[in-house]
Design a protein around this motif. Structure first.
Motif, short mmCIF file in Angstrom:
data_model
loop_
_atom_site.label_atom_id
_atom_site.label_comp_id
_atom_site.label_asym_id
_atom_site.label_seq_id
_atom_site.Cartn_x
_atom_site.Cartn_y
_atom_site.Cartn_z
N HIS A 1 0.84 -1.19 0.00
CA HIS A 1 0.00 0.00 0.00
C HIS A 1 0.87 1.24 0.00
CE1 HIS A 1 -3.59 -2.35 0.64
NE2 HIS A 1 -2.98 -3.00 1.61
N LYS A 2 0.40 2.24 -0.71
CA LYS A 2 1.16 3.49 -0.76
C LYS A 2 0.89 4.29 0.50
CE LYS A 2 1.10 3.72 -5.74
NZ LYS A 2 0.66 4.43 -6.93
N THR A 3 1.93 4.65 1.17
CA THR A 3 1.78 5.47 2.37
C THR A 3 2.36 6.85 2.10
OG1 THR A 3 3.86 4.65 3.24
CG2 THR A 3 1.88 3.47 3.89
N HIS A 4 1.69 7.85 2.60
CA HIS A 4 2.13 9.23 2.42
C HIS A 4 2.53 9.78 3.78
CE1 HIS A 4 0.57 9.16 -1.63
NE2 HIS A 4 -0.59 8.70 -1.16
#
Length: 54
Positions: free
Chosen positions: A45-48
Protein backbone atom coordinates in the motif's frame (compact mmCIF):
# COMPACT_ATOMS: atom_id res chain seq x y z
CA UNK A 1 -12.58 -53.42 47.15
CA UNK A 2 -12.99 -54.13 43.46
CA UNK A 3 -12.64 -50.52 42.31
CA UNK A 4 -8.96 -50.62 43.31
CA UNK A 5 -8.24 -53.55 41.03
CA UNK A 6 -6.44 -51.93 38.04
CA UNK A 7 -6.73 -54.92 35.71
CA UNK A 8 -9.91 -54.09 33.77
CA UNK A 9 -9.76 -50.31 34.16
CA UNK A 10 -6.20 -49.85 33.01
CA UNK A 11 -6.93 -51.68 29.76
CA UNK A 12 -10.02 -49.53 29.23
CA UNK A 13 -7.99 -46.38 29.92
CA UNK A 14 -5.23 -47.33 27.48
CA UNK A 15 -7.69 -48.36 24.78
CA UNK A 16 -9.72 -45.17 25.11
CA UNK A 17 -6.58 -43.01 24.88
CA UNK A 18 -5.51 -45.00 21.86
CA UNK A 19 -8.81 -44.12 20.20
CA UNK A 20 -8.60 -40.47 21.24
CA UNK A 21 -5.05 -40.03 19.96
CA UNK A 22 -5.16 -42.01 16.71
CA UNK A 23 -8.63 -42.49 15.26
CA UNK A 24 -10.49 -39.32 16.23
CA UNK A 25 -7.87 -36.75 15.04
CA UNK A 26 -7.60 -38.43 11.64
CA UNK A 27 -11.39 -38.34 11.25
CA UNK A 28 -11.51 -34.66 12.22
CA UNK A 29 -8.61 -33.65 9.98
CA UNK A 30 -10.18 -35.33 6.95
CA UNK A 31 -13.00 -32.78 6.87
CA UNK A 32 -12.59 -29.88 4.49
CA UNK A 33 -13.07 -26.33 5.60
CA UNK A 34 -16.16 -24.77 4.02
CA UNK A 35 -14.37 -21.55 3.08
CA UNK A 36 -10.90 -21.99 1.69
CA UNK A 37 -8.62 -19.04 2.50
CA UNK A 38 -8.17 -16.57 -0.34
CA UNK A 39 -4.77 -15.56 -1.63
CA UNK A 40 -3.59 -12.20 -0.35
CA UNK A 41 -2.12 -9.86 -2.92
CA UNK A 42 1.48 -8.93 -2.32
CA UNK A 43 1.24 -5.34 -3.54
CA UNK A 44 2.30 -2.79 -0.97
CA UNK A 45 0.00 0.00 0.00
CA UNK A 46 1.16 3.49 -0.76
CA UNK A 47 1.78 5.47 2.37
CA UNK A 48 2.13 9.23 2.42
CA UNK A 49 3.97 11.20 5.03
CA UNK A 50 1.87 13.61 7.00
CA UNK A 51 2.60 17.28 6.62
CA UNK A 52 1.55 18.78 9.92
CA UNK A 53 0.98 22.58 9.81
CA UNK A 54 2.71 23.27 13.16
Amino acid sequence: MPQLNPNPWFVILVFSWFIFLTIIPTKILNHLTPNEPAQVSEEKHKTHSWNWPW
